[in-house]
Design a protein around this motif. Structure first.
Motif: not given
Ligand code: ADQ
Length: 470
Positions: A157, A266, A343, A365, A367, A369, A373
């Protein structure tokens, strides 16, 4: 259809409620397993004084999970040690933060062996095994040594670093050799796959038999790029929920006459948060006339707090956000909101929907996400603008974003100015192109491409061990 066994360090069943699912990996795997009568194996997140190999099984939301506890020393040496103090920084080009400790390496091998020994009895004939991420690179080697002949795939990942960076890792050869015990290894982008191939050719004396098929260590391996995507259908559904709409309305009301610039990550040094804060500070300094027209909201829940580097970056971000507000706030107004909370996903969707700019600036990074989003949440008639680091894997698919180098506060500041001034036709044009890809190249397409490629590998040794060409 073969049964699918997914293995990852942490397991987050798609229960929905609660706060657990921070992290792109968890979200993606929950979505990928939903349609398979699969098994998801991994660490429970709990420790036990002495490892006993006990597996706790449960079925949640159509997915059966099998969890094991680890010992406190495993947590220190494998998870906080080799995974997050050695491999994570190194694979994100932070060789300055990478710690090399023999004990970490031993812990990593031990836990991979524990995973293999507890998983092996659960594997049935014909099952496909799909292993995820840097925590578990040697898992196939351990399973093979126990006689497992099933097809095993691995998906990374995070980035695969350039050859020169990767070779700074002591024992790099062994790690790559272990990857040749898989039948298929997938990367997020063609660039990472190429970096892996370069290593195999230059350092391991390997060769490319044909595009996407490598040979080294007496074996052959299929490799490919499989860019991960969102669960686009679920995201679209979530956007319509009352919670998402309410959050959008709350944020819209909180930013009347102002543009909302949003960042969601994060709290990790790879995400370029300091650089983002400095870029925003530069924007405020350079554009006194626009200062009152923006509010930047950064949501960054703390993660991996027991690793020093994470405590340090947290301290620096606290100081920077204080400095920005101290310098630019007015009695009735402040430019920057910095929140360390997690959240719910529907609430985040509402925040994205209210934003005029999504600011995504990782230094590296796999990817990312969040970029996807943000795009998925925009109003088609009046969409916001995505500013994206060229060092996110997502930048390879998302060329219509404003691509920037996060190391330059000037580039970030200029992109912010451009995004805020951008007229609606240009915003719609860019967004449409981005949205089409986010919708089409979603998590289902990712899963199907990977599992399809794994199914395409001949059972039990078709590509492994290799009949080496002379
Ligand atoms: P991550 O490094 O965790 O994933 P990313 O892909 O951006 O990074 O995913 C983060 C996820 O966590 C997103 O779904 C986001 O919505 C969620 N999240 C972030 N902040 C949150 C908050 N405050 N509350 C709730 N949810 C929050 C790793 C790699 C990435 C890769 C993914 C998937 O580092 O490069 O894209 O795996 O492969």
């Amino acid at each position: 259809m073969n049964r699918l066994i997914v293995v990852s360090n942490r397991v987050n069943p798609p229960a929905g409620e609660g706060e657990e699912s921070v992290g792109g990996l968890a979200m993606a795997l929950a979505a990928a397993l939903r349609q398979y009568s699969g098994l998801w194996f991994g660490w429970s997140g709990q420790t036990t004084p002495e490892f006993d190999g006990k597996i706790s099984m449960q079925t949640v939301g159509g997915v059966t999970t099998a969890l094991i506890d680890l010992e406190p020393a495993d947590l220190d040496e494998y998870y906080n040690g080799y995974a997050n103090r050695t491999l994570w920084p190194l694979f994100h080009y932070r060789t300055d933060l990478a710690a090399y400790d023999r004990v970490y390496g031993e812990g990593y091998s031990r836990v991979n062996r524990r995973f293999a020994e507890t998983l092996a009895p659960l594997i049935g004939e014909g099952d496909l095994i799909w292993v995820h991420d840097y925590h578990l690179i040697p898992l196939a080697r351990e399973l093979r040594s126990l006689g497992v002949k099933n097809r095993i795939g691995f998906f990374l990942h995070i980035p695969w670093p350039a050859h020169q960076v990767f070779t700074t890792l002591p024992g790099h050869g062994r790690l790559v050799e272990a990857m040749f015990d898989y039948d298929l290894v997938g990367f997020q982008t063609a660039e990472y796959r190429q970096a892996f191939e370069e290593y195999v050719l230059a350092e391991a004396g390997g060769a490319e038999l044909q595009p996407g098929v490598l040979t080294a260590f007496g074996r052959t391996l299929k490799v490919g790029a499989f860019p991960i995507g969102l669960d686009a259908a679920d995201f679209a559904r979530m956007l319509k929920t009352p919670r998402a709409r309410r959050m959008r309305d709350v944020m819209t009301a909180a930013t009347v006459f102002r543009h909302l610039v949003v960042g969601v990550d994060r709290l990790d040094y790879s995400k370029g948060l300091e650089e983002r804060f400095l870029g925003f500070e530069r924007f405020l300094a350079d554009n006194p006339d626009l200062r009152r027209e923006v509010l930047m909201l950064q949501i960054a829940p703390v993660s991996r707090e027991s690793v020093d580097a994470y405590q340090e970056i947290r301290g620096r971000l606290d100081a920077l956000s204080g400095r920005i507000n101290g310098e630019y706030s007015d009695v009735d107004w402040n430019p920057f909101r910095y929140v360390n909370r997690t959240y719910r996903r529907d609430e985040l969707a509402g925040v994205y929907a209210a934003a005029r700019v999504g600011l995504v600036t990782p230094l590296r990074d796999g990817m990312n996400l969040v970029a996807k989003e943000f795009v998925a949440a925009q109003d088609p008639d009046d969409p916001g603008v995505l500013i994206l680091s060229r060092f996110a894997g997502a930048a390879r698919q998302m060329e219509e974003a404003l691509l920037i180098n996060p190391n330059s506060p000037e580039e970030i500041a200029d992109a912010l100015k451009r995004a805020i001034a951008m007229d609606r036709p240009e915003r719609v044009r860019r967004w449409k192109a981005l949205f089409e890809k986010v919708e089409k190249e979603d998590v289902t397409a990712w899963r199907d491409a990977f599992v399809g490629a794994l199914e395409g590998v001949m059972e039990s040794g078709g590509t492994r061990p290799a009949a080496l060409a002379s």
